[in-house]
Design an enzyme around this catalytic site. Structure first.
Site, PDB file in Angstrom:
ATOM      1  N   HIS A 111      39.979 -11.751  23.516  1.00  0.00           N
ATOM      2  CA  HIS A 111      39.361 -11.548  24.831  1.00  0.00           C
ATOM      3  C   HIS A 111      39.735 -10.201  25.444  1.00  0.00           C
ATOM      4  O   HIS A 111      39.065  -9.732  26.357  1.00  0.00           O
ATOM      5  CB  HIS A 111      39.696 -12.700  25.777  1.00  0.00           C
ATOM      6  CG  HIS A 111      41.093 -12.727  26.306  1.00  0.00           C
ATOM      7  ND1 HIS A 111      42.084 -13.498  25.757  1.00  0.00           N
ATOM      8  CD2 HIS A 111      41.655 -12.072  27.341  1.00  0.00           C
ATOM      9  CE1 HIS A 111      43.196 -13.327  26.447  1.00  0.00           C
ATOM     10  NE2 HIS A 111      42.972 -12.464  27.415  1.00  0.00           N
ATOM     11  N   ASP A 141      41.436 -16.699  19.430  1.00  0.00           N
ATOM     12  CA  ASP A 141      41.666 -15.595  20.369  1.00  0.00           C
ATOM     13  C   ASP A 141      42.611 -14.542  19.798  1.00  0.00           C
ATOM     14  O   ASP A 141      43.440 -13.989  20.523  1.00  0.00           O
ATOM     15  CB  ASP A 141      42.196 -16.117  21.705  1.00  0.00           C
ATOM     16  CG  ASP A 141      41.940 -15.128  22.841  1.00  0.00           C
ATOM     17  OD1 ASP A 141      41.103 -14.227  22.664  1.00  0.00           O
ATOM     18  OD2 ASP A 141      42.594 -15.239  23.888  1.00  0.00           O
ATOM     19  N   SER A 215      48.194 -10.166  28.059  1.00  0.00           N
ATOM     20  CA  SER A 215      47.471 -10.750  26.933  1.00  0.00           C
ATOM     21  C   SER A 215      47.653  -9.895  25.697  1.00  0.00           C
ATOM     22  O   SER A 215      47.449  -8.683  25.725  1.00  0.00           O
ATOM     23  CB  SER A 215      45.975 -10.844  27.241  1.00  0.00           C
ATOM     24  OG  SER A 215      45.680 -11.974  27.992  1.00  0.00           O
ATOM     25  N   GLY A 271      39.978 -33.112   6.794  1.00  0.00           N
ATOM     26  CA  GLY A 271      38.762 -33.920   6.695  1.00  0.00           C
ATOM     27  C   GLY A 271      38.907 -35.266   7.378  1.00  0.00           C
ATOM     28  O   GLY A 271      38.367 -36.269   6.908  1.00  0.00           O
TER      29      GLY A 271
END
Length: 454
Positions: A111, A141, A215, A271
């Protein structure tokens, strides 16, 4: 805990960049990733071990190593003056990044760099470089950048599986391009689920002070090892209030290696679909409070072939304790297709250990309508009484998640039959973004419905 999470807002710590589309009746909300020899494996053999031998928590050496390896990332986009032909650069957002190799590979958050036309990286010594995006994974991210430089200070990857609750950590960021800053705290929790996307629901939680602009910065242990990429905070104001979250280094490292070797992320899956054992309804009479209750096993998956059955409770994978679903998703997120993991299950009071070969997670995200789809098996098509279609695996937005469409088959998009996710991708790539999109659904009961998004 559920009440606390409902009262707070999860906010990414940099410039938020989002794309959206609209349903007929509501707007979509978005909440806010070849040879790998260039990425050193864990701690180099010449790493100084003095801190590990000390019984005192001395942060000075770890901080000194870290600040020079954390950078400021500036995301810029080209803008055009509507009244002239002149163009300029507009700041989209800023964040931090971590140098992970001496030749200039940098990890940050997706981001932070999303939609960038140009990326500028500033080192702790104020040197500036233009960076290029090598690859990114929006689901987790994480993004990988590269600058043209040599002999850079860098942080070695640590093993985030070894991180302990209560362990001292440093959060290092460069939020304001004023050289790197360091804050200290402890690991408050591991495998923290924020109720976000299932692929990023296994965070390291820390109380080290982290604020907007951090970030993509580093979460470092006292040995100077990178154990996480700081990604989010929980706050009603958007500023730090005591809770911060980082993508574990094992997951970030795996994504980096996948991007370098394969060009994209190779996600392996067991799965199964499951729930935390302690949250099951009382009428199910499951007398276990920890572990993942297997509610469904996908046909043809590694779990089915290994003998995992509906009703099993998974409590350990490769000697890693599995207490909740985020423990499972976080650990499997650090593995690749064809990796074999040892899964310990509790079945009718008896423990069994099964070797499961992970299969590849092949999906396509229809962002226009907020859904993710995968190829449907012959059994799934037969059950829905259709000859073709793809299966909905999850909703990408809160609205679509609430619809609980898992297992529903999509047979047509814009009146064109679809047989696999390649058909979906081809149809959507040919349509004009401003055109409405029609989708024909067939639910597990065989009922057909058609919806149009504009």
């Amino acid at each position: 805990m559920k009440k606390i999470v409902s009262l707070v807002m999860v906010s990414m710590l940099g410039g938020f960049l989002s794309l959206g589309s609209y349903l007929i009746f509501f707007d979509e909300e978005l909440i806010i990733v070849e040879d790998t020899s260039g990425i050193p494996e864990y701690t180099p053999v010449n790493f100084n071990k003095r801190m590990a031998e000390s019984s005192m928590a001395d942060f000075t050496e770890a901080a000194n190593k870290s600040v020079h390896a954390v950078v400021h990332v500036k995301n810029m986009a080209v803008t055009r003056n509507p009244f002239s032909s002149r163009t300029g650069m507009a700041l989209q957002g800023t964040g931090s990044g971590v140098i992970i190799s001496p030749d200039g590979y940098i990890v940050t958050n997706n981001h932070v760099i999303q939609n960038a036309n140009k990326l500028q990286v500033t080192l702790n010594n104020n040197q500036n470089y233009m960076a290029k995006v090598i690859g990114s994974d929006p689901k987790t991210d994480i993004a990988l950048l590269k600058i043209d430089a040599e002999d850079l200070d860098y942080l070695p990857f640590g093993n985030s599986n070894n991180a302990q609750i209560g362990e001292w950590v440093l959060a290092v960021g460069n939020p304001f391009n004023l050289t790197s800053t360091v804050t200290a705290g402890i690991i408050s929790a591991k495998s923290r689920d924020l109720g976000m996307d299932a692929n990023v629901s296994s965070f390291i939680q820390t109380d080290a002070a982290i604020n907007p602009g951090n970030s993509g910065g580093a979460l470092v242990n006292i040995h100077g090892e990178l154990i996480g990429i700081n990604t989010a905070i929980t706050s009603q104001t958007g500023s730090y209030v005591g809770y911060a979250f980082a993508v574990p280094s094992n997951n970030a490292r795996k994504i980096v290696e996948d991007i370098l070797e394969f060009g994209d992320v190779q996600q392996g899956i067991l799965g199964i679909r499951g729930l935390q054992a302690g949250k099951l309804p009382a009428e199910m009479e499951v007398d276990v409070s920890e572990g993942v209750y297997v509610s469904e096993v996908e046909a043809g998956s590694g779990a089915e072939k290994a003998g995992i059955k509906s009703g099993d409770i998974i409590n350990q994978i490769d000697n890693v304790e599995i207490r909740k679903f985020s423990d499972l998703s976080g650990y499997i997120g650090s593995k690749r297709p064809d990796d074999v993991v040892k899964v310990k299950v509790l079945r009718n009071g008896n423990e069994k250990t099964l070797n499961v070969r992970l299969t590849k997670y092949e999906v396509y995200q229809i962002k226009e309508i907020g859904l993710e789809v995968s190829n449907a098996t012959a059994e799934e098509l037969k059950k829905s009484k259709v000859e073709n279609g793809v299966k909905i695996t999850r909703g990408l937005t809160p609205q679509m998640q609430s619809e609980q469409l898992y297992g529903t088959i999509i047979t047509e998009i814009d009146n064109v039959p679809v047989r696999n996710i390649n058909d979906v991708q081809r149809i959507l790539s040919r349509r004009d973004a401003s055109d409405p999109i029609s989708v024909t659904f067939v639910n597990p009961n065989g009922e057909k419905q058609k919806y149009v998004w504009r």
